[in-house]
Design a protein around this motif. Structure first.
Motif, PDB file in Angstrom:
ATOM      1  N   ILE A  16      20.725  15.643  88.363  1.00  0.00           N
ATOM      2  CA  ILE A  16      22.505  16.631  89.331  1.00  0.00           C
ATOM      3  C   ILE A  16      22.364  17.574  88.236  1.00  0.00           C
ATOM      4  CG2 ILE A  16      24.805  16.991  89.238  1.00  0.00           C
ATOM      5  CD1 ILE A  16      24.410  13.761  89.522  1.00  0.00           C
ATOM      6  N   ARG A  24      33.905  18.964  90.640  1.00  0.00           N
ATOM      7  CA  ARG A  24      32.395  19.087  91.286  1.00  0.00           C
ATOM      8  C   ARG A  24      31.905  17.975  92.182  1.00  0.00           C
ATOM      9  NH1 ARG A  24      27.501  21.367  90.330  1.00  0.00           N
ATOM     10  NH2 ARG A  24      26.553  20.261  88.257  1.00  0.00           N
ATOM     11  N   VAL A  26      29.675  16.993  95.616  1.00  0.00           N
ATOM     12  CA  VAL A  26      28.950  16.195  95.497  1.00  0.00           C
ATOM     13  C   VAL A  26      28.658  16.245  97.349  1.00  0.00           C
ATOM     14  CG1 VAL A  26      26.174  14.497  95.563  1.00  0.00           C
ATOM     15  CG2 VAL A  26      28.051  15.663  93.549  1.00  0.00           C
ATOM     16  N   PHE A  43      25.382   7.473  91.995  1.00  0.00           N
ATOM     17  CA  PHE A  43      25.752   8.316  90.385  1.00  0.00           C
ATOM     18  C   PHE A  43      25.134   7.288  88.834  1.00  0.00           C
ATOM     19  CE2 PHE A  43      28.354   9.834  93.678  1.00  0.00           C
ATOM     20  CZ  PHE A  43      28.011  10.830  93.364  1.00  0.00           C
ATOM     21  N   PHE A 124      21.066  11.705  90.822  1.00  0.00           N
ATOM     22  CA  PHE A 124      21.753  11.040  92.373  1.00  0.00           C
ATOM     23  C   PHE A 124      20.895  11.096  92.934  1.00  0.00           C
ATOM     24  CE2 PHE A 124      23.394  11.710  96.430  1.00  0.00           C
ATOM     25  CZ  PHE A 124      24.448  10.697  96.555  1.00  0.00           C
ATOM     26  N   PHE A 137      25.244  20.458  95.497  1.00  0.00           N
ATOM     27  CA  PHE A 137      26.258  20.146  94.491  1.00  0.00           C
ATOM     28  C   PHE A 137      26.669  21.573  93.772  1.00  0.00           C
ATOM     29  CE2 PHE A 137      22.300  17.315  94.306  1.00  0.00           C
ATOM     30  CZ  PHE A 137      22.578  16.525  94.011  1.00  0.00           C
TER      31      PHE A 137
END
Length: 155
Positions: A16, A24, A26, A43, A124, A137
């Protein structure tokens, strides 16, 4: 700051860029094969999983959990399974100081309270019955002094 990865190989473990922080995002776009049984989006840090997101078509729900030092935590399965085999999807994970918020196809699905501090997350991972066309991301980390002060209040 935004990084996009296209046509992700399955399975994959993706570093990441910039790490995890409040704000953040995703964003995962893809689809499942018609015969999909389950897939996993995790994660991770080291060999542990801070947040395991596991849609199970055969069971009709999405498992959320964590895995630390060889042991799984308590599963969360409420909310059913608003994804369908053979269809496209967009899953959005938004990191907050105390939780992940998860959106499925533009609708809020669940919140997952952090069981592991978010700043430990480095990768990830993606696996099983899934085709990923894009992972984004997104987000800009808050100032370091603000992040440290806020973490002390949360953890």
């Amino acid at each position: 700051m935004s990084t996009t990865i296209n046509h992700v190989a399955i399975p994959s473990s993706i570093f990441i860029p910039g790490g995890m922080f409040p704000g953040r995002i995703v964003r995962v776009k893809g689809r499942t094969p018609h015969g999909a049984r389950r897939f996993g989006l995790d994660f991770q840090y080291n060999n542990d999983i801070a947040f395991h997101f596991n849609p199970r078509f055969t069971d009709g729900h999405i498992v959320r959990n964590h895995y630390i030092s060889g042991s799984w935590g308590n599963e969360e399965t409420s909310g059913g399974l608003p994804l369908r085999r053979g269809h496209r999807f967009e899953i959005v994970f938004v990191c907050h100081y105390d939780r992940f918020k998860v959106m499925l196809n533009g609708e809020h699905f669940t919140d997952f309270i952090h069981r592991v501090p978010f700043h430990r997350i480095t990768h990830f991972t993606v696996g099983r019955d899934i085709i990923i066309t894009e992972i984004d991301f997104e987000g800009t980390p808050p100032p370091t002094d603000y992040l440290v002060l806020s973490e002390e209040n949360v953890f």
